[in-house]
Design a protein around this motif. Sequence first.
Motif, short mmCIF file in Angstrom:
data_model
loop_
_atom_site.label_atom_id
_atom_site.label_comp_id
_atom_site.label_asym_id
_atom_site.label_seq_id
_atom_site.Cartn_x
_atom_site.Cartn_y
_atom_site.Cartn_z
N ASP A 179 2.20 0.04 -20.21
CA ASP A 179 1.84 -0.51 -21.51
C ASP A 179 0.46 -0.07 -21.99
N ARG A 180 -0.12 0.89 -21.28
CA ARG A 180 -1.44 1.39 -21.68
C ARG A 180 -1.32 2.10 -23.02
N VAL A 181 -2.27 1.84 -23.93
CA VAL A 181 -2.18 2.41 -25.27
C VAL A 181 -2.85 3.78 -25.34
N HIS A 182 -4.05 3.88 -24.84
CA HIS A 182 -4.80 5.13 -24.95
C HIS A 182 -5.17 5.66 -23.57
N PHE A 183 -5.23 6.97 -23.46
CA PHE A 183 -5.67 7.61 -22.22
C PHE A 183 -7.14 7.29 -22.01
N ASP A 184 -7.47 6.72 -20.87
CA ASP A 184 -8.84 6.34 -20.58
C ASP A 184 -9.06 6.45 -19.08
N PRO A 185 -9.72 7.54 -18.62
CA PRO A 185 -9.84 7.76 -17.17
C PRO A 185 -10.92 6.94 -16.50
N ARG A 186 -11.65 6.11 -17.26
CA ARG A 186 -12.73 5.34 -16.62
C ARG A 186 -12.15 4.26 -15.71
N PRO A 187 -12.69 4.11 -14.53
CA PRO A 187 -12.17 3.08 -13.62
C PRO A 187 -12.67 1.70 -14.00
N VAL A 188 -11.97 0.69 -13.59
CA VAL A 188 -12.47 -0.67 -13.69
C VAL A 188 -13.43 -0.89 -12.53
N THR A 189 -14.63 -1.34 -12.82
CA THR A 189 -15.63 -1.48 -11.77
C THR A 189 -15.32 -2.69 -10.89
N ALA A 190 -15.13 -2.43 -9.61
CA ALA A 190 -14.89 -3.52 -8.67
C ALA A 190 -16.16 -3.91 -7.94
N GLY A 191 -17.23 -3.14 -8.13
CA GLY A 191 -18.48 -3.47 -7.48
C GLY A 191 -18.32 -3.44 -5.97
N PRO A 192 -19.01 -4.35 -5.27
CA PRO A 192 -18.96 -4.33 -3.81
C PRO A 192 -17.78 -5.09 -3.24
N ARG A 193 -16.86 -5.60 -4.08
CA ARG A 193 -15.78 -6.46 -3.60
C ARG A 193 -14.72 -5.62 -2.90
N PRO A 194 -14.47 -5.84 -1.62
CA PRO A 194 -13.49 -5.04 -0.91
C PRO A 194 -12.07 -5.59 -1.03
N ASP A 195 -11.92 -6.84 -1.48
CA ASP A 195 -10.60 -7.47 -1.52
C ASP A 195 -10.00 -7.36 -2.91
N LEU A 196 -8.67 -7.20 -2.94
CA LEU A 196 -7.99 -6.97 -4.20
C LEU A 196 -8.07 -8.16 -5.14
N LEU A 197 -7.79 -9.38 -4.65
CA LEU A 197 -7.70 -10.53 -5.55
C LEU A 197 -9.00 -10.83 -6.27
N PRO A 198 -10.15 -10.98 -5.57
CA PRO A 198 -11.40 -11.20 -6.30
C PRO A 198 -11.73 -10.07 -7.26
N SER A 242 -2.87 -10.44 -1.25
CA SER A 242 -3.00 -11.59 -0.37
C SER A 242 -2.04 -12.67 -0.83
N VAL A 243 -1.38 -13.32 0.14
CA VAL A 243 -0.38 -14.32 -0.19
C VAL A 243 -0.36 -15.40 0.88
N ARG A 244 -0.14 -16.63 0.44
CA ARG A 244 -0.04 -17.77 1.35
C ARG A 244 1.45 -18.10 1.52
N LEU A 245 1.91 -18.14 2.74
CA LEU A 245 3.33 -18.31 3.04
C LEU A 245 3.54 -19.55 3.91
N GLY A 246 4.70 -20.19 3.74
CA GLY A 246 5.09 -21.29 4.61
C GLY A 246 4.37 -22.58 4.29
N SER A 247 4.54 -23.56 5.15
CA SER A 247 3.92 -24.87 4.98
C SER A 247 3.70 -25.52 6.34
N GLY A 248 2.88 -26.57 6.37
CA GLY A 248 2.62 -27.28 7.61
C GLY A 248 2.02 -26.39 8.68
N ASP A 249 2.48 -26.56 9.92
CA ASP A 249 1.91 -25.76 11.00
C ASP A 249 2.45 -24.33 11.00
N GLY A 250 3.35 -24.00 10.06
CA GLY A 250 3.83 -22.63 9.92
C GLY A 250 3.15 -21.86 8.82
#
Length: 416
Positions: free
Chosen positions: A98-117, A66-74
Amino acid sequence: MSARLTQPAQCRDAARLIPLKEGGGWTTWQLTPAQAQTLAEHEKLLWMRPGTGGDWRLKAKDRVGSVRLGSGDGTVQLTITPKVSVDRLLHLVAYAPDRVHFDPRPVTAGPRPDLLPALAHAFVAAADRALMHGVLHDYQETYDTLPFVRGRIRHADQLRRRPGVPVPLEVVYDDHTPDIPENQLLLAAVRRLLRVPGLDPGARAALQRLTARLDGVRPLPTGASAPRWTPNRRNTRYAHALVLADLVLRGASYELGGGREIAVDGMLVVMWRLFEAYLARAVGEALRHRIGGRPEPQDRNFYLDSARKHALKPDLVHYLPSPNDGVLRQAVVLDAKFKTSPERDDLYQMTAYCVRLGLTEGHLVYASGRPGIVEVPVGNSRLTIWRHVVDLARPWRALAADIEALAAVIDGARAA
């Protein structure tokens, strides 16, 4: 067929909200001339086609976030949702270079559908784990001017700056400090995430607590590049947080072309680059555990020509000891393709890799499609180019098993 989407009435006085999907079809949006101009200035992010009556057809390219672009009414708030689920996306991040060790466990995102949160919460959790046993300190060489001797006197500087004056003294000493690259990278990521609009209060409060815990770490100057860090036993507990911090900082800008970069108010991730980093690290680690040797993701040691002007850029070269002298030599070459179907250019590229590296087989790995084998005659011999598929839509445990199976196939092709 495209869908026409209109702007909610409550958002008309704010940034124009435009949600798109990675790999999705064309959708139709009504834009003001200023909003259309804003998007046209960021053609790296999406395709645009003009319609009639202020309508524009839009289609996302290969970045998500997600990204915010432009300014004013644009002003436009552009959100591109990844095809894969957010928890799967963060699982790929765990295999960044830059990962040091092999680790297949996912990072838990829980119910959040959006990337940034999701990324903010994942980073906070990883940073809290990294700092659980205290902030990492290290000895840094410090130059200072003091009224007493600490460490060693810098005699040349003393004579040049204060000839004949006994104090103060120009000294150099080793200071045990938290102001080291690892902590500087964490703090830079915290400060970057705090500037991202739309984070929930819980994540924002957690980031502010991290800022307090990193007291004594100097913020990076404006425009400074991210500090470099080298994985070692000392910073192992930081590894996951540092990978996410690096992703946060890299996602805060993108290239416009011609080497020019633009900083963004938000965060964007280039999916094909993430896929390449994931495949190179994950397969390399699987091969190392299976057959030993040394994986080199994004190996840049080979050139197509004798003048060394045209660099070859395979995503992974795996080195194994030679049976004759034990010297490590290239044994496997792999290239990842974030595509739905193979192209002839991929075969040409892999043929060049194999010929230049002196190998008789090469491996192309696609994000979807069908596997296959292509035989390429070269002089009196032939090359075997394998087409593999790693489906990112599969559950992460199945995905980890697929990587192991891929390593087994590569090992079998090498030994055949």
